[in-house]
Motif scaffolding. Sequence first.
Motif, short mmCIF file in Angstrom:
data_model
loop_
_atom_site.label_atom_id
_atom_site.label_comp_id
_atom_site.label_asym_id
_atom_site.label_seq_id
_atom_site.Cartn_x
_atom_site.Cartn_y
_atom_site.Cartn_z
N LYS A 35 0.82 -1.20 0.00
CA LYS A 35 0.00 0.00 0.00
C LYS A 35 0.86 1.26 0.00
O LYS A 35 0.45 2.30 -0.47
N ARG A 36 2.04 1.22 0.58
CA ARG A 36 2.87 2.41 0.64
C ARG A 36 3.18 2.91 -0.77
O ARG A 36 3.09 4.08 -1.07
N ARG A 38 1.66 1.65 -3.49
CA ARG A 38 0.47 1.46 -4.29
C ARG A 38 0.74 0.71 -5.59
O ARG A 38 0.46 1.19 -6.67
N ASP A 62 -6.25 1.98 -8.28
CA ASP A 62 -5.75 2.90 -7.28
C ASP A 62 -5.15 4.09 -8.02
O ASP A 62 -4.25 3.91 -8.81
N GLU A 94 -1.07 7.27 3.27
CA GLU A 94 -1.05 5.82 3.48
C GLU A 94 -2.22 5.38 4.35
O GLU A 94 -2.88 4.38 4.06
N ALA A 95 -2.49 6.14 5.41
CA ALA A 95 -3.64 5.82 6.28
C ALA A 95 -4.95 5.95 5.51
O ALA A 95 -5.86 5.13 5.67
N ASN A 97 -5.37 5.59 2.29
CA ASN A 97 -5.44 4.49 1.33
C ASN A 97 -5.85 3.19 2.03
O ASN A 97 -6.66 2.43 1.51
N ARG A 98 -5.30 2.95 3.23
CA ARG A 98 -5.68 1.76 3.98
C ARG A 98 -7.17 1.80 4.35
O ARG A 98 -7.87 0.79 4.25
N TRP A 99 -7.66 2.99 4.76
CA TRP A 99 -9.07 3.08 5.15
C TRP A 99 -9.97 2.90 3.92
O TRP A 99 -11.02 2.28 4.01
N SER A 101 -9.33 1.05 1.36
CA SER A 101 -9.32 -0.39 1.11
C SER A 101 -10.22 -1.11 2.09
O SER A 101 -10.96 -2.03 1.71
N THR A 102 -10.20 -0.70 3.36
CA THR A 102 -11.07 -1.30 4.37
C THR A 102 -12.53 -1.06 4.04
O THR A 102 -13.37 -1.96 4.15
#
Length: 163
Positions: A35-36, A38, A62, A94-95, A97-99, A101-102
């Motif tokens: 994810k960092r 992408r 993405d 990064e946070a 992008n993670r959220w 994805s969640t």
Amino acid sequence: MIVGYQVKMRLGLLVFFLATTMFAFCEPANAFIFKRHRQIYFPKAKAPVVQKAVAAAATVVDGIEEEWLCLHLVNQERERRKLPPLEFCSTLAEASNRWSSTMQRSGFRHGSGNEIIAMGGQSGAFAHRIWMNSPPHRAALLNPRYTKVGFGMVNGYWTGRFH
């Protein structure tokens, strides 16, 4: 009371284990998503035919360029109102992008206080338009206390986090 708490903890661990196991089977066996940066990384396969088949199966939309476009459009709006521009923060991106994805996996919902979310479009202009047409989101984007921002988008799920 304590017994009920232990049962809840064990159930929580069981659900977590099952969810991570199920997620592991959703991706090809040799695909790793970083994810960092992408990008999707596939280790070299022994046969080129296998590598082509696996590469075609893994798709993650993405938009790094679209995230930068969104930042540019927000800073244009802030400049019109004589506000300082927001700085890009890779940790917040990064946070975000993670959220995103969640949200894609488990549903559209807010996670924390200093964030804005949108769903449905792949372009940064879409997310910017949605946020600027919503008074609470516009207020967050134009808040002079915020100096840093990170945007993330995964398959049409947008997140913006501020500091």
